[in-house]
Design a protein around this motif. Structure first.
Motif, PDB file in Angstrom:
ATOM      1  N   GLU A  64       0.831  -1.214   0.000  1.00 19.99           N
ATOM      2  CA  GLU A  64       0.000   0.000   0.000  1.00 19.99           C
ATOM      3  C   GLU A  64       0.862   1.259   0.000  1.00 19.99           C
ATOM      4  N   GLU A  65       1.922   1.239   0.789  1.00 18.49           N
ATOM      5  CA  GLU A  65       2.822   2.390   0.841  1.00 18.49           C
ATOM      6  C   GLU A  65       3.483   2.613  -0.521  1.00 18.49           C
ATOM      7  N   ALA A  66       3.920   1.534  -1.146  1.00 19.74           N
ATOM      8  CA  ALA A  66       4.550   1.646  -2.464  1.00 19.74           C
ATOM      9  C   ALA A  66       3.534   2.108  -3.507  1.00 19.74           C
ATOM     10  N   HIS A  67       2.302   1.662  -3.374  1.00 19.65           N
ATOM     11  CA  HIS A  67       1.239   2.079  -4.285  1.00 19.65           C
ATOM     12  C   HIS A  67       1.028   3.592  -4.172  1.00 19.65           C
ATOM     13  N   LEU A  68       0.964   4.097  -2.963  1.00 19.90           N
ATOM     14  CA  LEU A  68       0.808   5.542  -2.755  1.00 19.90           C
ATOM     15  C   LEU A  68       2.027   6.311  -3.248  1.00 19.90           C
ATOM     16  N   ALA A  69       3.200   5.776  -2.978  1.00 18.54           N
ATOM     17  CA  ALA A  69       4.436   6.457  -3.378  1.00 18.54           C
ATOM     18  C   ALA A  69       4.577   6.500  -4.894  1.00 18.54           C
ATOM     19  N   ALA A  70       3.975   5.559  -5.590  1.00 16.05           N
ATOM     20  CA  ALA A  70       4.073   5.516  -7.052  1.00 16.05           C
ATOM     21  C   ALA A  70       3.441   6.751  -7.683  1.00 16.05           C
ATOM     22  N   LEU A 114       3.725  -0.066 -11.773  1.00 15.10           N
ATOM     23  CA  LEU A 114       2.824   1.071 -11.628  1.00 15.10           C
ATOM     24  C   LEU A 114       3.611   2.382 -11.685  1.00 15.10           C
ATOM     25  N   ARG A 115       4.799   2.376 -11.099  1.00 13.87           N
ATOM     26  CA  ARG A 115       5.621   3.592 -11.098  1.00 13.87           C
ATOM     27  C   ARG A 115       6.071   3.980 -12.491  1.00 13.87           C
ATOM     28  N   THR A 116       6.193   3.017 -13.370  1.00 11.22           N
ATOM     29  CA  THR A 116       6.710   3.320 -14.708  1.00 11.22           C
ATOM     30  C   THR A 116       5.606   3.480 -15.755  1.00 11.22           C
TER      31      THR A 116
END
Length: 152
Positions: A64-70, A114-116
């Motif tokens: 979830e944290e990585a999803h938000l940070a993306a 997701l980040r890319t």
């Protein structure tokens, strides 16, 4: 002679009573040992189940944290977030089972992709993929915990 015979039978009866008492004591001791062993086994299963739940919950929090940070702008350091996700995935790998490790890998990969993602359609597909693999991970985690709890 009668007192010798009476004495012999009394001794024999006493010996049988002692043997029966010893057998009953052994049975009672075995029952107590079995009860203690069953209690220890149940406590061991409960600790393993709790440990798995914690590891799986930490992984989901890292996803979830990585999803938000993306999406950026959330104040999350992407390197630190990635490190926590990688660390949480490693904990899942250690805790197992392998089907859950695979689900964790898929979830971490989906968040990384997701980040890319560029463009509205690509972002929507990436978000959908994250939701899909997250749900798959949750189902696998529930099954892994139920496996431990059901092993009674």
């Amino acid at each position: 002679m009668g007192s010798i015979t009476t004495g012999f039978f009394a001794w024999k009866a006493g010996h049988r009573q002692a043997a029966a008492a010893e057998a009953a004591g052994q049975a009672q001791a075995n029952a107590l040992i079995a009860t203690v062993q069953a209690t220890l086994d149940e406590q061991r299963r409960a600790r393993a189940s709790d440990r798995r739940r914690q590891v799986y919950a930490q992984f989901l929090a890292a996803v979830e944290e990585a999803h938000l940070a993306a999406y950026g702008g959330s104040g999350h350091d992407p390197i630190a977030v990635g490190a926590r996700l990688f660390q949480a995935q490693g904990a899942v790998d250690l805790e197992g089972p392998s089907s859950l490790s695979e689900a964790a890998y898929e979830a971490a990969l989906a968040v990384s992709l997701l980040r890319t993602a560029r463009g509205e359609r690509a972002e929507a597909e990436a978000v959908a993929r994250v939701s899909e693999v997250r749900a798959s991970f949750v189902r696998a985690a529930q099954a892994a915990v139920e496996e431990i709890e059901g092993a009674a």
